[in-house]
Design a protein around this motif. Structure first.
Motif, PDB file in Angstrom:
ATOM      1  N   LEU A 161       0.814  -1.263  -0.068  1.00  0.00           N
ATOM      2  CA  LEU A 161      -0.084  -0.079  -0.301  1.00  0.00           C
ATOM      3  C   LEU A 161       0.964   1.295   0.082  1.00  0.00           C
ATOM      4  O   LEU A 161       0.579   2.308  -0.592  1.00  0.00           O
ATOM      5  CB  LEU A 161      -0.984  -0.243   1.084  1.00  0.00           C
ATOM      6  N   LYS A 162       1.976   1.380   0.901  1.00  0.00           N
ATOM      7  CA  LYS A 162       2.497   2.572   1.028  1.00  0.00           C
ATOM      8  C   LYS A 162       3.331   3.047  -0.287  1.00  0.00           C
ATOM      9  O   LYS A 162       3.418   4.230  -0.439  1.00  0.00           O
ATOM     10  CB  LYS A 162       3.732   2.512   2.173  1.00  0.00           C
ATOM     11  N   VAL A 163       3.847   2.050  -0.977  1.00  0.00           N
ATOM     12  CA  VAL A 163       4.483   2.323  -2.108  1.00  0.00           C
ATOM     13  C   VAL A 163       3.597   2.337  -3.484  1.00  0.00           C
ATOM     14  O   VAL A 163       3.660   3.411  -4.185  1.00  0.00           O
ATOM     15  CB  VAL A 163       5.815   1.374  -2.382  1.00  0.00           C
ATOM     16  N   SER A 164       2.742   1.662  -3.646  1.00  0.00           N
ATOM     17  CA  SER A 164       1.891   1.573  -4.638  1.00  0.00           C
ATOM     18  C   SER A 164       0.582   2.501  -4.787  1.00  0.00           C
ATOM     19  O   SER A 164       0.248   3.016  -5.732  1.00  0.00           O
ATOM     20  CB  SER A 164       1.044   0.103  -4.767  1.00  0.00           C
ATOM     21  N   LYS A 165       0.276   2.591  -3.690  1.00  0.00           N
ATOM     22  CA  LYS A 165      -0.936   3.718  -3.335  1.00  0.00           C
ATOM     23  C   LYS A 165      -0.857   4.606  -2.153  1.00  0.00           C
ATOM     24  O   LYS A 165      -1.512   4.520  -1.032  1.00  0.00           O
ATOM     25  CB  LYS A 165      -2.340   2.887  -3.133  1.00  0.00           C
ATOM     26  N   PRO A 166       0.379   5.541  -2.551  1.00  0.00           N
ATOM     27  CA  PRO A 166       0.538   6.529  -1.331  1.00  0.00           C
ATOM     28  C   PRO A 166      -0.573   7.317  -0.967  1.00  0.00           C
ATOM     29  O   PRO A 166      -0.842   7.518   0.241  1.00  0.00           O
ATOM     30  CB  PRO A 166       1.697   7.441  -1.740  1.00  0.00           C
ATOM     31  N   VAL A 167      -1.792   7.816  -1.853  1.00  0.00           N
ATOM     32  CA  VAL A 167      -2.886   8.432  -1.386  1.00  0.00           C
ATOM     33  C   VAL A 167      -3.662   7.629  -0.381  1.00  0.00           C
ATOM     34  O   VAL A 167      -4.028   8.319   0.725  1.00  0.00           O
ATOM     35  CB  VAL A 167      -3.500   9.084  -2.563  1.00  0.00           C
ATOM     36  N   TYR A 168      -3.806   6.685  -0.646  1.00  0.00           N
ATOM     37  CA  TYR A 168      -4.839   5.728   0.275  1.00  0.00           C
ATOM     38  C   TYR A 168      -3.841   5.338   1.409  1.00  0.00           C
ATOM     39  O   TYR A 168      -4.605   5.150   2.531  1.00  0.00           O
ATOM     40  CB  TYR A 168      -4.926   4.325  -0.416  1.00  0.00           C
ATOM     41  N   PHE A 169      -2.792   5.130   1.569  1.00  0.00           N
ATOM     42  CA  PHE A 169      -1.691   4.989   2.885  1.00  0.00           C
ATOM     43  C   PHE A 169      -1.995   6.264   3.571  1.00  0.00           C
ATOM     44  O   PHE A 169      -2.113   6.240   4.797  1.00  0.00           O
ATOM     45  CB  PHE A 169      -0.422   4.918   2.336  1.00  0.00           C
ATOM     46  N   ALA A 184      -4.975  -0.567  10.707  1.00  0.00           N
ATOM     47  CA  ALA A 184      -6.152  -0.577   9.472  1.00  0.00           C
ATOM     48  C   ALA A 184      -5.893  -1.987   8.934  1.00  0.00           C
ATOM     49  O   ALA A 184      -4.766  -2.541   8.707  1.00  0.00           O
ATOM     50  CB  ALA A 184      -5.952   0.471   8.753  1.00  0.00           C
ATOM     51  N   LEU A 185      -7.254  -2.504   8.618  1.00  0.00           N
ATOM     52  CA  LEU A 185      -7.236  -3.465   7.517  1.00  0.00           C
ATOM     53  C   LEU A 185      -7.417  -2.961   6.404  1.00  0.00           C
ATOM     54  O   LEU A 185      -8.744  -2.390   6.000  1.00  0.00           O
ATOM     55  CB  LEU A 185      -7.978  -4.650   8.046  1.00  0.00           C
ATOM     56  N   PHE A 186      -6.649  -2.868   5.299  1.00  0.00           N
ATOM     57  CA  PHE A 186      -7.040  -2.343   3.975  1.00  0.00           C
ATOM     58  C   PHE A 186      -7.245  -3.449   3.092  1.00  0.00           C
ATOM     59  O   PHE A 186      -6.404  -4.450   2.951  1.00  0.00           O
ATOM     60  CB  PHE A 186      -5.797  -1.582   3.438  1.00  0.00           C
ATOM     61  N   THR A 187      -8.489  -3.348   2.590  1.00  0.00           N
ATOM     62  CA  THR A 187      -8.915  -4.454   1.496  1.00  0.00           C
ATOM     63  C   THR A 187      -9.147  -3.913   0.064  1.00  0.00           C
ATOM     64  O   THR A 187      -9.894  -2.869   0.024  1.00  0.00           O
ATOM     65  CB  THR A 187     -10.319  -5.053   2.022  1.00  0.00           C
ATOM     66  N   ALA A 188      -8.934  -4.614  -0.944  1.00  0.00           N
ATOM     67  CA  ALA A 188      -8.906  -4.385  -2.182  1.00  0.00           C
ATOM     68  C   ALA A 188      -9.407  -5.333  -3.054  1.00  0.00           C
ATOM     69  O   ALA A 188      -8.917  -6.545  -2.859  1.00  0.00           O
ATOM     70  CB  ALA A 188      -7.523  -3.615  -2.712  1.00  0.00           C
ATOM     71  N   GLU A 207       4.086   9.917  10.636  1.00  0.00           N
ATOM     72  CA  GLU A 207       3.427  10.276   9.306  1.00  0.00           C
ATOM     73  C   GLU A 207       2.324  10.885   9.661  1.00  0.00           C
ATOM     74  O   GLU A 207       1.545  11.878   8.676  1.00  0.00           O
ATOM     75  CB  GLU A 207       3.196   8.696   8.688  1.00  0.00           C
ATOM     76  N   ALA A 208       1.282  10.448  10.299  1.00  0.00           N
ATOM     77  CA  ALA A 208       0.045  11.085  10.533  1.00  0.00           C
ATOM     78  C   ALA A 208       0.031  12.522  11.191  1.00  0.00           C
ATOM     79  O   ALA A 208      -0.783  13.456  10.535  1.00  0.00           O
ATOM     80  CB  ALA A 208      -0.744  10.439  11.855  1.00  0.00           C
ATOM     81  N   GLN A 209       1.018  12.855  12.003  1.00  0.00           N
ATOM     82  CA  GLN A 209       1.385  14.319  12.374  1.00  0.00           C
ATOM     83  C   GLN A 209       1.750  15.129  10.960  1.00  0.00           C
ATOM     84  O   GLN A 209       1.131  16.308  10.990  1.00  0.00           O
ATOM     85  CB  GLN A 209       2.428  14.583  13.444  1.00  0.00           C
ATOM     86  N   GLY A 210       2.494  14.572  10.286  1.00  0.00           N
ATOM     87  CA  GLY A 210       2.784  15.484   9.170  1.00  0.00           C
ATOM     88  C   GLY A 210       1.743  15.636   8.047  1.00  0.00           C
ATOM     89  O   GLY A 210       1.628  16.821   7.639  1.00  0.00           O
ATOM     90  N   LEU A 211       0.859  14.549   8.208  1.00  0.00           N
ATOM     91  CA  LEU A 211      -0.345  14.750   7.165  1.00  0.00           C
ATOM     92  C   LEU A 211      -1.301  15.959   7.959  1.00  0.00           C
ATOM     93  O   LEU A 211      -1.927  16.568   7.325  1.00  0.00           O
ATOM     94  CB  LEU A 211      -1.180  13.394   7.091  1.00  0.00           C
ATOM     95  N   SER A 212      -1.369  15.740   9.111  1.00  0.00           N
ATOM     96  CA  SER A 212      -2.404  16.908   9.953  1.00  0.00           C
ATOM     97  C   SER A 212      -1.616  18.179   9.567  1.00  0.00           C
ATOM     98  O   SER A 212      -2.606  18.893   9.410  1.00  0.00           O
ATOM     99  CB  SER A 212      -2.523  16.500  11.363  1.00  0.00           C
ATOM    100  N   ASP A 213      -0.379  18.188   9.793  1.00  0.00           N
ATOM    101  CA  ASP A 213       0.341  19.757   9.521  1.00  0.00           C
ATOM    102  C   ASP A 213       0.039  20.195   8.145  1.00  0.00           C
ATOM    103  O   ASP A 213      -0.231  21.215   7.787  1.00  0.00           O
ATOM    104  CB  ASP A 213       1.821  19.611   9.819  1.00  0.00           C
ATOM    105  N   LYS A 214       0.074  19.237   7.032  1.00  0.00           N
ATOM    106  CA  LYS A 214      -0.191  19.515   5.813  1.00  0.00           C
ATOM    107  C   LYS A 214      -1.315  19.795   5.702  1.00  0.00           C
ATOM    108  O   LYS A 214      -1.851  21.041   4.925  1.00  0.00           O
ATOM    109  CB  LYS A 214      -0.091  18.544   4.851  1.00  0.00           C
ATOM    110  N   ALA A 215      -2.361  19.431   6.346  1.00  0.00           N
ATOM    111  CA  ALA A 215      -3.886  19.929   6.199  1.00  0.00           C
ATOM    112  C   ALA A 215      -4.129  21.158   6.829  1.00  0.00           C
ATOM    113  O   ALA A 215      -4.881  21.865   5.941  1.00  0.00           O
ATOM    114  CB  ALA A 215      -4.944  18.923   7.145  1.00  0.00           C
ATOM    115  N   VAL A 216      -3.631  21.441   7.826  1.00  0.00           N
ATOM    116  CA  VAL A 216      -3.751  22.911   8.312  1.00  0.00           C
ATOM    117  C   VAL A 216      -3.000  23.974   7.368  1.00  0.00           C
ATOM    118  O   VAL A 216      -3.684  24.949   7.314  1.00  0.00           O
ATOM    119  CB  VAL A 216      -3.044  22.998   9.675  1.00  0.00           C
TER     120      VAL A 216
END
Length: 254
Positions: A161-169, A184-188, A207-216
């Motif tokens: 997931l992380k490499v193939s689908k970074p937006v979903y990750f 998380a259980l990611f099902t495709a 990773e989550a903190q960086g994404l939250s900062d990006k959102a702000v």
């Protein structure tokens, strides 16, 4: 017996092709586009979009900036979206039949989700598995589902997931942060073969903190009427070629 010889004329058997098929498809797509346009536009940054690499595109999106002419969602895309929801329903039923206690809505019928930054950042999750068979995952777990074509699904299986689908990750990381879940259980599902892929994704606080900062930062830019820098130095960059705001973004370049 049903009388087929009424209305606009005689109905004949056989395959519908050519102009008739085109007209039917145009009517279907028109109905889908009409329904989509009647929906109230989002006034927030969706958690499912935070992994989009171009901050400028996200500012355009949450600012309700119209896409370039001819690049808005068409009937094909809307049919793909709706089909994805149908595949999700199938996967939900299969997991529940296998003994997973998968919850997909609150008691009032609404979706599980979160709201932050004064409601300017929101997310709606596909579900939470609160209990289930011993498959090496500690419950509860976020559950996220995607329906992919064969090429995309095979790449996910190959690279993860992380490499193939970074937006979903990024999506599942932000969701785990705000829903306070450690895994998380990611099902495709492969839309061509109905093969299923499952991946356990551990919560990454950094990773989550960086994404939250990006959102702000994106929300701040949108509210201030500012545009973040372009993601590339030329309009023929592959992400720019795919972007519905390409012409608008590059008008008057550099």
């Amino acid at each position: 017996m049903i009388d087929l010889n009424h209305g606009s004329g005689t109905v004949y058997g056989g395959t519908i092709t050519g102009g008739t098929a085109t007209r039917i498809n145009a009517l279907i797509d028109g109905a889908l586009i009409g329904r989509y346009r009647r929906q109230a536009p989002r006034d927030y940054l969706g958690g499912s979009r935070i992994g989009e690499p171009c901050a400028r595109r996200l500012v355009y999106e949450i600012g309700h900036v119209p896409p370039d002419e001819g690049r808005a969602f068409d009937g094909t895309i809307l049919r793909i979206f709706e089909a994805g929801h149908r595949f999700e329903t199938l996967s939900i039923g299969w997991l529940r039949a296998a003994g997973f206690d998968l919850r997909t809505e609150r008691r009032d019928g609404g979706q599980f989700g979160f709201s932050a930054a004064g409601g300017r950042l929101r997310g709606h999750i596909d579900g939470v598995i609160v209990d289930g068979p011993d498959v090496g995952i500690a419950w509860p777990a976020l559950w996220e589902h995607k329906a992919l074509n064969a090429k995309s699904w095979n790449d996910l299986v190959k690279r993860g997931l992380k490499v193939s689908k970074p937006v979903y990750f990024a999506q599942v990381q932000l969701y785990m942060a705000y829903m306070e879940l450690a895994v998380a259980l990611f099902t495709a599902i492969n839309k061509d073969t109905q093969a299923l892929y499952h991946e356990a994704v551990a919560f990454d606080p950094a990773e989550a903190q960086g994404l939250s900062d990006k959102a702000v930062e994106i929300i701040r830019a949108a509210e201030a009427g500012e545009l973040p820098p372009r993601i590339a130095s030329a309009s023929d960059f592959y992400l720019c070629r795919l972007c519905p705001y390409q012409r608008r973004c590059w008008e008057g370049a550099p």
